[in-house]
Scaffold this motif. Structure first.
Motif, PDB file in Angstrom:
ATOM      1  N   MET A   5       0.857  -1.181   0.000  1.00 10.17           N
ATOM      2  CA  MET A   5       0.000   0.000   0.000  1.00 10.17           C
ATOM      3  C   MET A   5       0.897   1.237   0.000  1.00 10.17           C
ATOM      4  N   ARG A   6       0.435   2.203  -0.776  1.00  9.27           N
ATOM      5  CA  ARG A   6       1.223   3.427  -0.875  1.00  9.27           C
ATOM      6  C   ARG A   6       1.043   4.279   0.371  1.00  9.27           C
ATOM      7  N   ARG A   7       1.975   5.114   0.597  1.00 11.30           N
ATOM      8  CA  ARG A   7       1.977   5.960   1.790  1.00 11.30           C
ATOM      9  C   ARG A   7       0.789   6.908   1.793  1.00 11.30           C
ATOM     10  N   SER A   8       0.444   7.402   0.577  1.00 10.74           N
ATOM     11  CA  SER A   8      -0.709   8.328   0.495  1.00 10.74           C
ATOM     12  C   SER A   8      -2.005   7.642   0.905  1.00 10.74           C
ATOM     13  N   GLU A   9      -2.151   6.328   0.594  1.00 13.21           N
ATOM     14  CA  GLU A   9      -3.367   5.592   0.964  1.00 13.21           C
ATOM     15  C   GLU A   9      -3.421   5.400   2.486  1.00 13.21           C
ATOM     16  N   VAL A  10      -2.233   5.158   3.047  1.00 12.98           N
ATOM     17  CA  VAL A  10      -2.179   4.984   4.509  1.00 12.98           C
ATOM     18  C   VAL A  10      -2.570   6.286   5.200  1.00 12.98           C
ATOM     19  N   LEU A  11      -2.037   7.409   4.644  1.00 16.48           N
ATOM     20  CA  LEU A  11      -2.393   8.700   5.222  1.00 16.48           C
ATOM     21  C   LEU A  11      -3.888   8.971   5.079  1.00 16.48           C
ATOM     22  N   ALA A  12      -4.520   8.539   4.002  1.00 17.19           N
ATOM     23  CA  ALA A  12      -5.968   8.747   3.790  1.00 17.19           C
ATOM     24  C   ALA A  12      -6.774   7.966   4.816  1.00 17.19           C
ATOM     25  N   GLU A  13      -6.372   6.725   5.048  1.00 14.20           N
ATOM     26  CA  GLU A  13      -7.083   5.928   6.049  1.00 14.20           C
ATOM     27  C   GLU A  13      -6.915   6.538   7.441  1.00 14.20           C
ATOM     28  N   GLU A  14      -5.697   6.995   7.738  1.00 10.29           N
ATOM     29  CA  GLU A  14      -5.472   7.627   9.042  1.00 10.29           C
ATOM     30  C   GLU A  14      -6.333   8.891   9.194  1.00 10.29           C
ATOM     31  N   SER A  15      -6.524   9.622   8.086  1.00 10.89           N
ATOM     32  CA  SER A  15      -7.367  10.834   8.121  1.00 10.89           C
ATOM     33  C   SER A  15      -8.808  10.465   8.436  1.00 10.89           C
ATOM     34  N   ILE A  16      -9.262   9.354   7.870  1.00 14.66           N
ATOM     35  CA  ILE A  16     -10.645   8.919   8.119  1.00 14.66           C
ATOM     36  C   ILE A  16     -10.810   8.516   9.596  1.00 14.66           C
ATOM     37  N   VAL A  17      -9.835   7.796  10.108  1.00 18.40           N
ATOM     38  CA  VAL A  17      -9.885   7.373  11.523  1.00 18.40           C
ATOM     39  C   VAL A  17      -9.858   8.596  12.429  1.00 18.40           C
ATOM     40  N   CYS A  18      -9.041   9.559  12.083  1.00 17.12           N
ATOM     41  CA  CYS A  18      -8.948  10.773  12.887  1.00 17.12           C
ATOM     42  C   CYS A  18     -10.284  11.536  12.859  1.00 17.12           C
ATOM     43  N   LEU A  19     -10.924  11.546  11.650  1.00 20.46           N
ATOM     44  CA  LEU A  19     -12.216  12.240  11.541  1.00 20.46           C
ATOM     45  C   LEU A  19     -13.277  11.532  12.392  1.00 20.46           C
ATOM     46  N   GLN A  20     -13.286  10.241  12.412  1.00 21.51           N
ATOM     47  CA  GLN A  20     -14.259   9.495  13.223  1.00 21.51           C
ATOM     48  C   GLN A  20     -14.032   9.760  14.704  1.00 21.51           C
ATOM     49  N   LYS A  21     -12.761   9.729  15.096  1.00 21.91           N
ATOM     50  CA  LYS A  21     -12.474  10.010  16.496  1.00 21.91           C
ATOM     51  C   LYS A  21     -12.962  11.390  16.907  1.00 21.91           C
ATOM     52  N   ALA A  22     -12.734  12.372  15.970  1.00 19.63           N
ATOM     53  CA  ALA A  22     -13.164  13.740  16.270  1.00 19.63           C
ATOM     54  C   ALA A  22     -14.682  13.810  16.401  1.00 19.63           C
ATOM     55  N   LEU A  23     -15.462  13.112  15.579  1.00 23.97           N
ATOM     56  CA  LEU A  23     -16.928  13.118  15.653  1.00 23.97           C
ATOM     57  C   LEU A  23     -17.390  12.426  16.930  1.00 23.97           C
TER      58      LEU A  23
END
Length: 565
Positions: free
Chosen positions: A1-19
């Motif tokens: 998996m590319r680094r950009s995809e990993v960063l995208a998934e981490e962004s989604i997890v961070c957004l869920q945590k924030a909600l």
């Protein structure tokens, strides 16, 4: 998996945590569900707007890149066409960003090449314009609006280099011709009187137009000046020759000649003028000394007559030579004759020199012949006799060769001029034959004289006896050596007288006595040769004295020799 995809998934997890964190805060506060829903919608809206804005920005960047790629490709194609190079092609697959970067870099490189070519073309055009103006040549035909190719630039550079070489060559020629023109003008005291001459002499060398027409005009001007200089030199040399001739004829002293020695060289106008003044002065002096001048010319005429081997008839043919009425007309006749003789000698100079050489060799040969017939030559003590014999033998070989060479040259000359070549009034080969014949006759005459002289001497010796060899000894004083003189008895004398074959002197032929015979060898004495010391120097006392005593003495000697034999 590319680094950009990993960063995208981490962004989604961070957004869920924030909600989730927001919901916990809202529950803890006690915010009603409907308000929590509104608040969630607000968060969603903020996130969506932010993302949309970000997406829009990236889309804009993509469009810009695509547009830049399109522009670069178009410009690059144009530059490749202008620079006459192959179109740019990307190797392999690449992204939009890399493609844009590569195209932009290539465009910048092409732009730089185009700028350099244009600058070089401009510089070459400026140099071509300058050189063409100096050489008066048309400008190089090149399109300045377009970008030149590398081949066109190379040809243009070669053309400019050729123009530089042409300029250097013409400049050297111009400088050389200019220097010669200035020297000729100074020699002729000539000042530039035309605009062209002033441009050549006075103007700056760099400002002179080095066209072919100007170079040709320069060469023509130089030829004209050199011709004038040559004519002036010829005139001055003729005046000098005339002055020297008049000096010799008028016998001008050396002191007076040295007064004009400064103008006896060079050919400038002032020198020519001074020479002409001297000639005029001498001509006037010549008129005042007509007799002296004519006599000087006659001396020169005689010299040319000798050099041309003129016969006496040819010399007498010029009657004015013997005229005593010294007038201007007589001087003119002598001048014309001396000019004619000079020309005649120059035309025949080689032949006359050859004849003169033969004459000198012939005189030397006759001198050696005379010395060879001189008995006193055997008294030589310094080796001169051997040298003379070698020279005489050499001349005997040289003379025939000279005669053959002269004969061939004279025959060729007679064919060219259709007239006979004469020396001393006759053809040269006839003259040579006559000289040889005279030499042969002279040798024959001398031989006959010697033979006659020897004959007379022999007869005298037989009649009166030979002269004593040594003048210091007298015959009557020769001592008689005892035992060496044969006794002459009466019987011997009577037998000798009775059997003698000698006839009376005045009554018949006289036979040679053995006394006059020479020994057969210079180093040994023959046994048959008589010894003079055995014969008395005076007749015996019993022989009769008187006119016949010599005859009787000879008879006695004859008897003695017979007895010895």
């Amino acid at each position: 998996m590319r680094r950009s995809e990993v960063l995208a998934e981490e962004s989604i997890v961070c957004l869920q945590k924030a909600l989730n964190h927001l919901r916990e805060i809202w529950e803890l506060i006690g915010i009603p569900e409907d308000q929590r829903l509104q608040r969630t919608e607000v968060v969603k809206k903020h996130i969506k707007d932010l993302l949309d804005m970000m997406i829009a920005e990236e889309e804009s960047l993509k469009e810009r890149l695509i547009k830049s790629i399109s522009i670069c490709q178009k410009e690059l194609n144009t530059l490749c066409s202008e620079l006459h190079v192959e179109p740019f092609q990307e190797e392999g697959e690449t992204t939009i960003l890399q493609l844009e970067k590569d195209l932009r870099t290539q465009v910048e490189l092409m732009r730089k090449q185009k700028k350099e070519r244009k600058q070089e073309l401009k510089l070459l055009q400026e140099q071509d314009q300058e050189l063409c103006e100096i050489l008066c040549l048309p400008h190089y035909d090149v399109d300045s609006s377009s970008v030149p190719s590398l081949e066109e630039l190379s040809q243009f550079r070669q053309h400019v280099a050729t123009l530089r070489e042409t300029k250097a060559s013409r400049r050297d020629e111009f400088v050389n011709i200019k220097r010669q023109i200035i020297l000729c003008m100074e020699e002729l005291d000539h000042t530039p009187d035309t605009s062209f001459e002033r441009d050549v002499v006075c103007e700056d060398e760099d400002a002179f137009c080095l066209s072919l027409e100007n170079i040709a005009t320069l060469q023509k001007l130089l030829r004209q000046l050199e011709m004038r200089k040559s004519q002036n030199e010829a005139v001055c040399e003729g005046l000098r020759a005339q002055i020297r001739e008049l000096w010799d004829r008028l016998q001008i002293p050396a002191e007076e000649r040295e007064a004009v020695a400064t103008v006896m060289s060079g050919s400038k106008a002032k020198v020519r003028k001074a020479l002409q003044l001297e000639v005029d002065r001498l001509e006037e002096l010549k008129k005042q000394n007509m007799k002296k001048v004519i006599e000087a010319i006659r001396v020169e005429l005689a010299q040319y007559w000798d050099q041309c081997f003129y016969s006496q008839e040819q010399r007498q043919a010029f009657a004015p030579y013997y005229t005593e009425d010294y007038t201007e007309n007589l001087l003119q006749l002598h001048d014309a004759e001396i000019v004619r003789l000079r020309n005649y000698y120059e035309v025949h100079k080689e032949l006359f020199e050859g004849v003169q050489k033969w004459e000198e060799s012939w005189r030397l040969f006759l001198e050696f012949e005379r010395k060879a017939s001189d008995p006193s030559r055997f008294t030589n003590r310094g080796g001169n006799l051997l040298k003379e014999e070698k020279q005489r033998a050499k001349l005997q070989k040289i003379l025939p060769k000279l005669e053959e060479e002269l004969k061939a040259r004279i025959e060729m000359w007679e064919q060219e001029h259709s007239q006979a070549f004469v020396v001393n009034g006759q053809k040269f080969m006839e003259y040579v034959t006559e000289q040889w014949e005279m030499h042969r006759m002279e040798k024959e005459r001398a031989k006959q004289e010697r033979q006659l002289k020897n004959k007379k001497q022999t007869e005298t010796e037989m009649l009166y006896g030979s002269a004593p060899r040594t003048p210091s000894k007298r015959r009557g004083l020769v001592p008689n050596t005892p035992g060496k003189v044969r006794k002459l008895n009466t019987t011997t004398m009577s037998n000798a007288t009775a059997n003698s074959s000698i006839r009376p002197v005045f009554g018949g032929t006289i036979y040679r006595s053995p006394v006059s015979r020479l020994p057969p060898s210079g180093s040994k004495v023959s046994m048959y040769a008589p010894c003079t010391r055995d014969i008395p120097s005076t007749p015996p006392a019993h022989l009769p004295r008187g006119p016949t005593s010599s005859f009787e003495f000879l008879r006695t000697l004859d008897s003695v020799f017979r007895e010895m034999l």
